[in-house]
Design a protein around this motif. Structure first.
Motif, PDB file in Angstrom:
ATOM      1  N   ARG A   3       0.908  -1.606   0.039  1.00 58.09           N
ATOM      2  CA  ARG A   3       0.094  -0.062  -0.283  1.00 58.09           C
ATOM      3  C   ARG A   3       1.394   1.125  -0.090  1.00 58.09           C
ATOM      4  O   ARG A   3       2.224   1.358   0.126  1.00 58.09           O
ATOM      5  CB  ARG A   3      -0.578  -0.023   0.988  1.00 58.09           C
ATOM      6  CG  ARG A   3       0.214   0.488   2.485  1.00 58.09           C
ATOM      7  CD  ARG A   3      -1.383   0.141   3.825  1.00 58.09           C
ATOM      8  NE  ARG A   3      -0.746   0.408   4.586  1.00 58.09           N
ATOM      9  CZ  ARG A   3      -0.277   1.307   5.412  1.00 58.09           C
ATOM     10  NH1 ARG A   3      -0.416   1.958   4.451  1.00 58.09           N
ATOM     11  NH2 ARG A   3       0.386   1.074   6.926  1.00 58.09           N
ATOM     12  N   VAL A   4       0.512   2.581  -0.248  1.00 60.67           N
ATOM     13  CA  VAL A   4       0.990   3.733  -0.143  1.00 60.67           C
ATOM     14  C   VAL A   4      -0.451   4.895   0.788  1.00 60.67           C
ATOM     15  O   VAL A   4      -1.142   5.334   0.830  1.00 60.67           O
ATOM     16  CB  VAL A   4       1.024   4.184  -1.836  1.00 60.67           C
ATOM     17  CG1 VAL A   4       0.088   4.935  -2.241  1.00 60.67           C
ATOM     18  CG2 VAL A   4       1.621   5.271  -1.975  1.00 60.67           C
ATOM     19  N   GLU A   5       1.083   5.727   1.410  1.00 62.82           N
ATOM     20  CA  GLU A   5       0.120   6.892   2.174  1.00 62.82           C
ATOM     21  C   GLU A   5       0.199   7.668   1.594  1.00 62.82           C
ATOM     22  O   GLU A   5       2.097   7.702   1.780  1.00 62.82           O
ATOM     23  CB  GLU A   5       0.885   5.700   3.422  1.00 62.82           C
ATOM     24  CG  GLU A   5       0.323   6.997   4.914  1.00 62.82           C
ATOM     25  CD  GLU A   5       0.802   7.128   5.890  1.00 62.82           C
ATOM     26  OE1 GLU A   5       1.684   6.917   6.795  1.00 62.82           O
ATOM     27  OE2 GLU A   5       0.282   5.612   6.995  1.00 62.82           O
ATOM     28  N   GLU A  41      -3.559  10.968  -4.015  1.00 62.58           N
ATOM     29  CA  GLU A  41      -4.294   9.597  -3.263  1.00 62.58           C
ATOM     30  C   GLU A  41      -4.712   8.740  -4.193  1.00 62.58           C
ATOM     31  O   GLU A  41      -4.570   8.705  -5.599  1.00 62.58           O
ATOM     32  CB  GLU A  41      -5.944  10.195  -3.279  1.00 62.58           C
ATOM     33  CG  GLU A  41      -7.069  10.878  -3.871  1.00 62.58           C
ATOM     34  CD  GLU A  41      -8.387  10.811  -3.170  1.00 62.58           C
ATOM     35  OE1 GLU A  41      -8.996  11.121  -2.068  1.00 62.58           O
ATOM     36  OE2 GLU A  41      -9.149  10.782  -3.966  1.00 62.58           O
ATOM     37  N   VAL A  42      -5.065   7.180  -3.635  1.00 61.20           N
ATOM     38  CA  VAL A  42      -5.306   6.093  -4.111  1.00 61.20           C
ATOM     39  C   VAL A  42      -6.634   5.356  -3.230  1.00 61.20           C
ATOM     40  O   VAL A  42      -6.567   5.825  -2.270  1.00 61.20           O
ATOM     41  CB  VAL A  42      -4.170   4.887  -3.877  1.00 61.20           C
ATOM     42  CG1 VAL A  42      -4.696   3.642  -4.704  1.00 61.20           C
ATOM     43  CG2 VAL A  42      -3.006   5.235  -4.137  1.00 61.20           C
ATOM     44  N   CYS A  50      -1.990  -1.646  -5.762  1.00 61.33           N
ATOM     45  CA  CYS A  50      -0.253  -1.412  -5.691  1.00 61.33           C
ATOM     46  C   CYS A  50      -0.198  -2.374  -5.420  1.00 61.33           C
ATOM     47  O   CYS A  50       0.208  -3.188  -4.563  1.00 61.33           O
ATOM     48  CB  CYS A  50      -1.036  -0.371  -4.530  1.00 61.33           C
ATOM     49  SG  CYS A  50       0.674   0.030  -3.922  1.00 61.33           S
ATOM     50  N   THR A  51       1.667  -2.455  -6.149  1.00 60.94           N
ATOM     51  CA  THR A  51       2.342  -3.479  -6.085  1.00 60.94           C
ATOM     52  C   THR A  51       3.624  -2.972  -5.467  1.00 60.94           C
ATOM     53  O   THR A  51       4.682  -4.231  -5.037  1.00 60.94           O
ATOM     54  CB  THR A  51       2.681  -3.639  -7.251  1.00 60.94           C
ATOM     55  OG1 THR A  51       3.666  -2.548  -8.111  1.00 60.94           O
ATOM     56  CG2 THR A  51       1.891  -3.748  -8.658  1.00 60.94           C
ATOM     57  N   ILE A  65       5.145  10.832   0.175  1.00 63.88           N
ATOM     58  CA  ILE A  65       5.178   9.282  -0.011  1.00 63.88           C
ATOM     59  C   ILE A  65       5.383   8.318   0.804  1.00 63.88           C
ATOM     60  O   ILE A  65       6.190   8.159   0.442  1.00 63.88           O
ATOM     61  CB  ILE A  65       4.889   9.299  -1.649  1.00 63.88           C
ATOM     62  CG1 ILE A  65       4.042   9.931  -1.947  1.00 63.88           C
ATOM     63  CG2 ILE A  65       4.008   8.043  -1.799  1.00 63.88           C
ATOM     64  CD1 ILE A  65       4.333   9.977  -3.220  1.00 63.88           C
ATOM     65  N   ARG A  66       4.960   7.359   1.822  1.00 65.99           N
ATOM     66  CA  ARG A  66       5.830   6.458   1.957  1.00 65.99           C
ATOM     67  C   ARG A  66       5.011   5.490   0.993  1.00 65.99           C
ATOM     68  O   ARG A  66       3.497   4.704   1.007  1.00 65.99           O
ATOM     69  CB  ARG A  66       4.751   5.988   3.506  1.00 65.99           C
ATOM     70  CG  ARG A  66       5.642   7.425   4.500  1.00 65.99           C
ATOM     71  CD  ARG A  66       5.082   6.944   5.619  1.00 65.99           C
ATOM     72  NE  ARG A  66       5.728   8.552   6.913  1.00 65.99           N
ATOM     73  CZ  ARG A  66       5.975   8.605   8.217  1.00 65.99           C
ATOM     74  NH1 ARG A  66       4.218   7.847   8.560  1.00 65.99           N
ATOM     75  NH2 ARG A  66       5.918   9.930   8.360  1.00 65.99           N
ATOM     76  N   VAL A  67       5.392   3.999   1.204  1.00 68.66           N
ATOM     77  CA  VAL A  67       5.347   2.293   0.410  1.00 68.66           C
ATOM     78  C   VAL A  67       5.634   1.377   1.532  1.00 68.66           C
ATOM     79  O   VAL A  67       6.435   0.995   1.956  1.00 68.66           O
ATOM     80  CB  VAL A  67       6.039   2.756  -1.084  1.00 68.66           C
ATOM     81  CG1 VAL A  67       5.766   1.274  -1.546  1.00 68.66           C
ATOM     82  CG2 VAL A  67       5.388   3.292  -1.939  1.00 68.66           C
TER      83      VAL A  67
END
Length: 79
Positions: A3-5, A41-42, A50-51, A65-67
């Motif tokens: 996920r992405v934040e 956003e997502v 999200c990969t 962005i944090r992944v």
């Protein structure tokens, strides 16, 4: 699940992240941060796509962005 934040208060809404996402799931939101920028956003329904590739985080000039990547099971192969 990867996920992405997005850190809304760091985001300037440049949308560079949208240009590098291989799944094209990042978009401009309708929300404004306290600096008056529309943030990226997502959508919740797209987050499972999200990969965890980190392309968005690497291109972000504001480190907004944090992944979070899902760890692969030991012995798992890409398929």
């Amino acid at each position: 699940m990867s996920r992405v934040e997005f850190l809304d208060e760091r985001c300037k809404g440049c949308l560079l992240c949208t240009t590098v996402c291989p799944k094209q799931i990042i978009r401009q939101s309708d929300r404004f941060n306290q600096h008056g920028y529309k943030v990226a956003e997502v959508a919740a329904e797209d987050m499972e796509k999200c990969t965890g590739c980190t392309s968005c985080a690497l291109i972000c000039p504001d480190i907004a962005i944090r992944v979070f990547k899902t760890k692969k099971a030991k012995g798992a192969q890409d398929g």
